[in-house]
Design an enzyme around this catalytic site. Sequence first.
Site, PDB file in Angstrom:
ATOM      1  N   GLY A 247      -8.215  -0.063   5.871  1.00  0.00           N
ATOM      2  CA  GLY A 247      -7.730   0.427   4.577  1.00  0.00           C
ATOM      3  C   GLY A 247      -6.227   0.298   4.480  1.00  0.00           C
ATOM      4  O   GLY A 247      -5.607  -0.508   5.194  1.00  0.00           O
ATOM      5  N   SER A 248      -5.648   1.110   3.620  1.00  0.00           N
ATOM      6  CA  SER A 248      -4.216   1.014   3.359  1.00  0.00           C
ATOM      7  C   SER A 248      -3.404   1.525   4.556  1.00  0.00           C
ATOM      8  O   SER A 248      -3.916   2.282   5.398  1.00  0.00           O
ATOM      9  CB  SER A 248      -3.882   1.860   2.139  1.00  0.00           C
ATOM     10  OG  SER A 248      -4.286   3.195   2.388  1.00  0.00           O
ATOM     11  N   GLY A 252      -3.901   4.567   7.342  1.00  0.00           N
ATOM     12  CA  GLY A 252      -3.768   4.302   8.777  1.00  0.00           C
ATOM     13  C   GLY A 252      -2.839   5.286   9.463  1.00  0.00           C
ATOM     14  O   GLY A 252      -3.111   5.743  10.579  1.00  0.00           O
ATOM     15  N   GLU A 269      -7.102  -1.571  11.003  1.00  0.00           N
ATOM     16  CA  GLU A 269      -7.012  -2.841  10.253  1.00  0.00           C
ATOM     17  C   GLU A 269      -6.455  -2.474   8.892  1.00  0.00           C
ATOM     18  O   GLU A 269      -7.206  -2.104   7.989  1.00  0.00           O
ATOM     19  CB  GLU A 269      -8.400  -3.462  10.100  1.00  0.00           C
ATOM     20  CG  GLU A 269      -9.052  -3.879  11.399  1.00  0.00           C
ATOM     21  CD  GLU A 269      -8.508  -5.183  11.957  1.00  0.00           C
ATOM     22  OE1 GLU A 269      -7.710  -5.841  11.257  1.00  0.00           O
ATOM     23  OE2 GLU A 269      -8.885  -5.538  13.075  1.00  0.00           O
ATOM     24  N   CYS A 303      -7.171  -8.168   2.005  1.00  0.00           N
ATOM     25  CA  CYS A 303      -6.062  -7.796   2.899  1.00  0.00           C
ATOM     26  C   CYS A 303      -5.257  -9.041   3.239  1.00  0.00           C
ATOM     27  O   CYS A 303      -4.064  -8.959   3.533  1.00  0.00           O
ATOM     28  CB  CYS A 303      -6.588  -7.124   4.145  1.00  0.00           C
ATOM     29  SG  CYS A 303      -7.874  -8.079   4.957  1.00  0.00           S
TER      30      CYS A 303
HETATM   31  P1  NAD Z   1      -7.890   3.149   1.241  1.00  0.00           P
HETATM   32  O1  NAD Z   1      -6.864   3.342   2.296  1.00  0.00           O
HETATM   33  O2  NAD Z   1      -7.707   3.835  -0.050  1.00  0.00           O
HETATM   34  O3  NAD Z   1      -9.323   3.608   1.778  1.00  0.00           O
HETATM   35  C1  NAD Z   1      -9.922   2.994   2.904  1.00  0.00           C
HETATM   36  C2  NAD Z   1     -10.957   3.927   3.499  1.00  0.00           C
HETATM   37  O4  NAD Z   1     -10.274   5.021   4.123  1.00  0.00           O
HETATM   38  C3  NAD Z   1     -11.904   4.562   2.462  1.00  0.00           C
HETATM   39  O5  NAD Z   1     -13.208   4.628   3.008  1.00  0.00           O
HETATM   40  C4  NAD Z   1     -11.325   5.948   2.295  1.00  0.00           C
HETATM   41  O6  NAD Z   1     -12.247   6.892   1.844  1.00  0.00           O
HETATM   42  C5  NAD Z   1     -10.874   6.235   3.724  1.00  0.00           C
HETATM   43  N1  NAD Z   1      -9.880   7.308   3.873  1.00  0.00           N
HETATM   44  C6  NAD Z   1      -8.787   7.521   3.147  1.00  0.00           C
HETATM   45  N2  NAD Z   1      -8.111   8.598   3.622  1.00  0.00           N
HETATM   46  C7  NAD Z   1      -8.800   9.056   4.689  1.00  0.00           C
HETATM   47  C8  NAD Z   1      -8.615  10.128   5.600  1.00  0.00           C
HETATM   48  N3  NAD Z   1      -7.592  10.957   5.532  1.00  0.00           N
HETATM   49  N4  NAD Z   1      -9.516  10.287   6.592  1.00  0.00           N
HETATM   50  C9  NAD Z   1     -10.555   9.442   6.716  1.00  0.00           C
HETATM   51  N5  NAD Z   1     -10.799   8.421   5.866  1.00  0.00           N
HETATM   52  C10 NAD Z   1      -9.928   8.224   4.869  1.00  0.00           C
HETATM   53  O7  NAD Z   1      -8.032   1.570   1.034  1.00  0.00           O
HETATM   54  P2  NAD Z   1      -8.842   0.779  -0.087  1.00  0.00           P
HETATM   55  O8  NAD Z   1      -8.142   0.910  -1.385  1.00  0.00           O
HETATM   56  O9  NAD Z   1     -10.286   1.108  -0.004  1.00  0.00           O
HETATM   57  O10 NAD Z   1      -8.702  -0.728   0.462  1.00  0.00           O
HETATM   58  C11 NAD Z   1      -7.587  -1.536   0.258  1.00  0.00           C
HETATM   59  C12 NAD Z   1      -6.670  -1.533   1.450  1.00  0.00           C
HETATM   60  O11 NAD Z   1      -7.374  -1.871   2.632  1.00  0.00           O
HETATM   61  C13 NAD Z   1      -5.556  -2.551   1.334  1.00  0.00           C
HETATM   62  O12 NAD Z   1      -4.375  -1.986   1.828  1.00  0.00           O
HETATM   63  C14 NAD Z   1      -6.028  -3.681   2.240  1.00  0.00           C
HETATM   64  O13 NAD Z   1      -5.009  -4.520   2.713  1.00  0.00           O
HETATM   65  C15 NAD Z   1      -6.678  -2.914   3.324  1.00  0.00           C
HETATM   66  N6  NAD Z   1      -7.629  -3.739   4.074  1.00  0.00           N
HETATM   67  C16 NAD Z   1      -7.274  -4.180   5.315  1.00  0.00           C
HETATM   68  C17 NAD Z   1      -8.136  -5.010   6.030  1.00  0.00           C
HETATM   69  C18 NAD Z   1      -7.758  -5.529   7.380  1.00  0.00           C
HETATM   70  O14 NAD Z   1      -8.652  -6.012   8.063  1.00  0.00           O
HETATM   71  N7  NAD Z   1      -6.517  -5.464   7.805  1.00  0.00           N
HETATM   72  C19 NAD Z   1      -9.372  -5.375   5.478  1.00  0.00           C
HETATM   73  C20 NAD Z   1      -9.703  -4.891   4.209  1.00  0.00           C
HETATM   74  C21 NAD Z   1      -8.822  -4.071   3.525  1.00  0.00           C
END
Ligand code: NAD
Length: 513
Positions: A247-248, A252, A269, A303
């Site tokens: 995720g973002s 992370g 990731e 990503c």
């Molecule tokens: P996001 O960070 O909003 O959410 C990702 C996941 O994290 C969701 O399931 C969300 O519910 C969970 N989450 C958020 N806060 C949390 C917490 N405090 N505790 C536990 N879980 C939590 O990201 P998004 O908008 O779904 O996806 C887009 C982002 O993901 C972009 O930044 C993209 O670059 C990144 N991404 C990275 C990769 C990689 O492999 N590097 C792959 C896909 C997406």
Amino acid sequence: MKAGEIAGVQEALERLGIAEINSGAGWGEWIERPRGGDLVSINPSDGSQIARVRMAAAEDYEEVVRHAAETFPRWRDYPAPKRGQIVREIGDELRRHKNDLGMLVSLEMGKVFSEGLGEVQEMIDIADFAVGLSRQLYGLTMPSERPSHRMYEQWHPLGLVGVITAFNFPVAVWSWNALIAAVCGDCVVWKPSSETPLVSIAVQKICDRVFARHGWKGVFNLVIGRGTDVGERLIADRRIPLISATGSCAMGYRVAEAVARRLGRNLLELGGNNGVIVMDDANLDLALRAVLFGAVGTAGQRCTTIRRLFLQKGIARRMTESLVAAYRQIRIGHALDPETLMGPLVNRAAVDEMMRGLERIREQGGEVLYGGNRLDLPGGCYVEPALVKAHPEMLMLREELFAPVLYLVEFDRLEQAIEWHNSVPQGLSSAMFTTSLISAETFLSAGGSDCGIANINIGTSGAEIGGAFGGEKETGGGRESGSDAWKAYMRRQTVTINWSNDLPLAQGVKFEL
Ligand code: NAD
């Protein structure tokens, strides 16, 4: 075009068993009425409701993790090649359901159908890889400095793995983790994005059926729920030695902190901010096609999306003109319309975020050369992709704006381009277009790209599963998928066996009465 009007959608949902109200918590059996409230899955292509999901509350989470924890010792002791056979059958079922699942990915997330199918193909590929791996979880043997001693390392299953996934690859990223973790002997607790609950339920159902044929439950487990009920519980849970989170970067940082507080392991990731350098000697036709897919594919929501394009002065004008001409031809529309090249953004909030980003870009001196407008189409999630002429000091260049906005930056010398390329906090994917061996090798050398992925004459996205995938710096340092990424899901044990009747100590230490 509405979801119900597209040929086959309703039938696909029915075949996948997710046409109406669904439980969002299960371990091989579904908790009938999880208590975390309702979540409506919305189709961003037209704003219609696809189906409804009942989310997990804290007590449902507990129930799921309890089953996973009870299953682990038996799964751990089940031979790895047999675990691989079950994953092989999961791969077969994914093949069978490729069309339906791909359609659902497109429907729920908004990527075009061919990319939805590609996502499911990636799951199939990783299943095949995992099956082979199930007979190759090799440890090294090393010579001992002591006579008649044997030293080697072996790999044991780790335990439970918490997998948190992002909306943009709602199922492929889960499969990179889960199918590898499964052959490694771990049980998986999956918390998907709240934007894509249905496709995760569909995948869980497919896997449940395969596991049930072999008498297993609790290896793959699903909890859909709010961050406060489920997400925070998962990352703080001491029963779960590894959290793999995609995720973002903001997410992370939070996950890393919570997992470190209990000295758990994490595999992160996170966001990318991917750059491509095009040299004067490049094959521009190749570069143009790669940049188009890399910047506009998945509506800029990968990503690995190309966000920064560094153009050497000699070709900058030509390449810019070609890009503007190509952007004009991009067909924007419903994700399942075969004519569409770019679907909607995932929701209206993402559109607002892109518009705010473009305002800041203009304030910082960026010049929008093409696009960047909201489109008045059903659902309200459509935008034109944007091309922005940027100067390298713009602060926006350091951020990942998760939308189809491509910055064009001109440069003179290769060294300058590499310096600018590396001057962002993220380090996921990168590429160079050149026909010069010297330029290519400079880019790939230790002083070149600082990213986890570096390509020559192909774009930054669309990685194959065979390599380890992930990035450096704020991208989090994790590696998933192929190569030896499986090691993250196991614990390494170094073994020394003394097969003599003497007890020599290492380093020549003497300790005798
Ligand atoms: P996001 O960070 O909003 O959410 C990702 C996941 O994290 C969701 O399931 C969300 O519910 C969970 N989450 C958020 N806060 C949390 C917490 N405090 N505790 C536990 N879980 C939590 O990201 P998004 O908008 O779904 O996806 C887009 C982002 O993901 C972009 O930044 C993209 O670059 C990144 N991404 C990275 C990769 C990689 O492999 N590097 C792959 C896909 C997406």
